[in-house]
Design a protein around this motif. Sequence first.
Motif, short mmCIF file in Angstrom:
data_model
loop_
_atom_site.label_atom_id
_atom_site.label_comp_id
_atom_site.label_asym_id
_atom_site.label_seq_id
_atom_site.Cartn_x
_atom_site.Cartn_y
_atom_site.Cartn_z
N THR A 125 16.33 15.50 5.85
CA THR A 125 15.10 15.88 7.09
C THR A 125 13.77 16.31 5.90
O THR A 125 13.06 15.13 5.82
CB THR A 125 16.05 16.69 7.50
N LEU A 126 14.16 17.20 5.28
CA LEU A 126 13.16 17.99 4.05
C LEU A 126 12.90 16.95 3.14
O LEU A 126 11.79 16.36 2.75
CB LEU A 126 13.39 19.28 3.90
N ALA A 127 13.86 16.71 2.54
CA ALA A 127 13.47 16.41 0.59
C ALA A 127 13.47 14.84 0.43
O ALA A 127 13.06 14.42 -0.06
CB ALA A 127 14.80 16.64 0.10
N THR A 128 14.00 14.20 2.15
CA THR A 128 13.06 12.67 1.93
C THR A 128 12.18 12.03 3.05
O THR A 128 11.26 12.30 2.71
CB THR A 128 14.64 11.67 3.43
N SER A 129 12.87 12.59 4.67
CA SER A 129 11.58 12.35 5.38
C SER A 129 10.24 13.40 5.37
O SER A 129 9.57 12.55 4.89
CB SER A 129 12.28 12.53 7.35
N VAL A 130 9.68 14.62 4.73
CA VAL A 130 9.24 15.24 4.65
C VAL A 130 8.58 15.25 3.20
O VAL A 130 7.43 14.94 3.49
CB VAL A 130 9.53 16.74 5.12
N ILE A 131 9.11 15.73 1.91
CA ILE A 131 8.98 14.96 0.90
C ILE A 131 8.16 13.81 0.93
O ILE A 131 6.97 13.60 0.13
CB ILE A 131 9.88 14.98 -0.04
N LEU A 132 8.81 12.33 1.21
CA LEU A 132 8.20 11.41 0.81
C LEU A 132 6.74 11.36 1.55
O LEU A 132 5.83 10.43 1.14
CB LEU A 132 9.03 10.77 1.20
N THR A 133 6.82 11.85 2.65
CA THR A 133 5.57 11.41 3.41
C THR A 133 4.46 12.69 2.64
O THR A 133 3.07 12.33 2.47
CB THR A 133 5.64 12.11 5.03
N PHE A 134 5.02 13.78 2.33
CA PHE A 134 4.31 14.46 1.41
C PHE A 134 3.02 13.62 0.22
O PHE A 134 2.58 13.75 -0.25
CB PHE A 134 4.42 16.08 0.82
N PHE A 135 4.45 13.52 -0.08
CA PHE A 135 3.67 12.29 -1.65
C PHE A 135 3.06 10.89 -0.84
O PHE A 135 0.97 11.14 -1.43
CB PHE A 135 5.50 11.83 -2.36
N VAL A 176 10.52 4.31 -4.52
CA VAL A 176 11.68 3.10 -4.76
C VAL A 176 13.28 4.02 -5.15
O VAL A 176 13.82 4.05 -5.24
CB VAL A 176 11.60 1.88 -4.68
N PHE A 177 13.07 4.60 -6.13
CA PHE A 177 13.60 5.32 -6.66
C PHE A 177 14.08 6.94 -5.69
O PHE A 177 15.51 7.11 -5.99
CB PHE A 177 12.72 6.16 -7.96
N TRP A 178 13.21 7.35 -5.19
CA TRP A 178 13.52 8.37 -4.61
C TRP A 178 14.19 7.84 -3.36
O TRP A 178 15.40 8.64 -3.06
CB TRP A 178 12.32 9.15 -3.79
N ASP A 205 1.02 -1.36 -0.50
CA ASP A 205 -0.11 0.19 0.10
C ASP A 205 0.79 1.28 0.42
O ASP A 205 1.68 1.31 1.27
CB ASP A 205 -1.04 -0.20 1.25
N ALA A 206 0.46 1.99 -1.08
CA ALA A 206 1.62 3.09 -1.11
C ALA A 206 1.85 4.02 -0.20
O ALA A 206 2.24 4.93 0.56
CB ALA A 206 1.30 3.32 -2.40
N ARG A 207 0.19 3.97 0.22
CA ARG A 207 0.15 5.62 1.37
C ARG A 207 0.55 4.87 2.68
O ARG A 207 0.56 5.91 3.39
CB ARG A 207 -1.86 5.29 1.73
N PHE A 208 0.58 3.81 2.96
CA PHE A 208 1.76 3.03 3.78
C PHE A 208 3.07 3.22 3.50
O PHE A 208 4.32 3.66 4.52
CB PHE A 208 1.45 2.20 4.71
N THR A 209 3.77 2.90 2.27
CA THR A 209 4.95 2.29 2.57
C THR A 209 5.83 3.55 2.04
O THR A 209 7.62 3.91 1.91
CB THR A 209 5.04 1.44 0.77
N VAL A 210 5.32 4.20 1.19
CA VAL A 210 6.07 5.84 1.02
C VAL A 210 6.36 6.23 2.22
O VAL A 210 7.76 6.87 1.95
CB VAL A 210 5.37 6.71 -0.70
N PRO A 211 5.15 6.99 2.97
CA PRO A 211 6.07 7.51 4.05
C PRO A 211 6.88 6.48 4.78
O PRO A 211 7.50 7.32 5.95
CB PRO A 211 4.44 7.66 5.31
#
Length: 551
Positions: free
Chosen positions: A380-390, A418-420, A335-341
């Motif tokens: 911090t911003l470009a991974t933890s935050v942005i992936l959660t925003f995605f 995964v690419f990110w 489920d992308a809603r879980f895996t990406v964040p």
Amino acid sequence: MKKTAENEKVHPLDAKLSMAHFYVAIIALALGGFAGLLQTLVRSGRMELPAGITYYQLLTVHGVLLALVLTTFFIIGFQLSAVSKTIGPFSTPSRIAGWIGFWTMTLGTVMAAVMVLLNEASVLYTFYAPLQAHPIFYGGLTLVIVGSWISGGALIAAYRKWKKNNRGQASPLLSFMAVVNTLLWIVATIGVAATVLFQILPWSLGWVDSINVLASRTLFWYFGHPLVYFWLLPAYMCWYVVIPIVIGGKIFSDSLARMSFILFLLFSIPVGLHHQLLEPGIDPTWKFLQVILTFIVVVPSLMTAFSLFGSFEQYGRSQGAQGIFGWFKMLPWGDARFTVPFIGMAAFIPAGAGGLVNASNQLNQVVHNTIWVTGHFHLTLATSVILTFFGISYWLVPHLTGHTLTKKLNKLAIIQGVFWAIGMSFMSGAMHIAGLLGAPRRSSYSTYGDSTQALDWIPYQIAQAVGGTILFIGIILYIIIFIQVAFFAPKGNEEFPVGEVTDKAEKTPLVFENWKLWLGITAALILFAYTIPFIDILQNAPPGSKGFKLW
């Protein structure tokens, strides 16, 4: 079960307002991401910029569009939809205020962007004096802040109306969190608004010959550190409230979530001096005090980790998981809603460790002004935050537009995440290593040339270019998914997942919503941490740097 606003869709008029913010955010992501790709290629020495475009022009585009425009528009859009969902539709006056705020921010963004593109504002997203931009750039940034205040006022007005109609009740957790983050933003942006309006803008207009540079930097970092938590708290909103129901579980503790947000409000603002540890003119005692306050912010982060993994384990045990980590296999990895964040959550572990290094007076001496800091920023911003925003957008955008996230798009979203992760591992990892070797921050290949030390950095600059290329592919994939779920995916009713608190949790104390108490303590901490050092900065400014008489 009694039907409440939490069981309904976001009101269509509120959905349009939120989506307008997301459209601006996606444009900022596309342009800022492309500028970031070019940066990494230039830094590696494998590309020269055409048409007179400068490296620092690209750097400013990348920083302003991604760190300021993308985040602010996405966060406000998300928080408006969260409040509409959990406490009911906005009133007509509040909705009008939200649109006024949106258009004010958009106008300011266009003003600032035009100046950067004309190479009249290549001052980076920190716009440190003595770098000077065109007055229109500063005016644009001011409008972005003012517009965000108007939108924040609309959100707070809706919350106050709900509280008036529901006396003695704890507000919905998601709305409470949105209000905390809005208050944090308003209090923090007072600093940057003050330095822009009363120092930098008059200086840029030629009304004064010089300004107190240390005062301007101190006011910026009064804002600059809580800015990090303004980015992070919406991700925490998702982690605390949305992720538990996505996995099929419940929120571990409502009280713990509210306490962590209150602690962020109290301790994220009076700590900006730890960004100025190597700057002269600030008494070391006050630097030491703010370093201590900075480390206190670790506490709510650890509380968040405890709560999240508590929810994960409770769900796993309910599904029959055995052993210490048996619950891990039970999580919905498809489920992308879980895996990406979740990838973003995992990245926050090394990101938090790097933050402790940056905040430590001794360890900071090693990495200060090196590309290590940029690598930390990208974790911090470009991974933890942005992936959660995605991850948020994969369910929120279809919910707001009346579409569904199909199985095909869900799979593509996981691939995008995964690419990110791979791209950021290359880029941020190389930045951290190169920083330890002394590679400077914000420098292109041409800056350091072919010196012996610079040759040691080249493999890591190439790794950054590889990572940046993979990340840009991730951006393209995300834009494709966004366009699909916003316009072309099958019509349907995508869920806006709002978790429920576990039955075992204690009742939430109403003291968490005593705003006079918490804002009073916040003001006291700020005055305690900043009054004396700031007066000292003004009284002991070097000759010729005082500039505007007010300062």
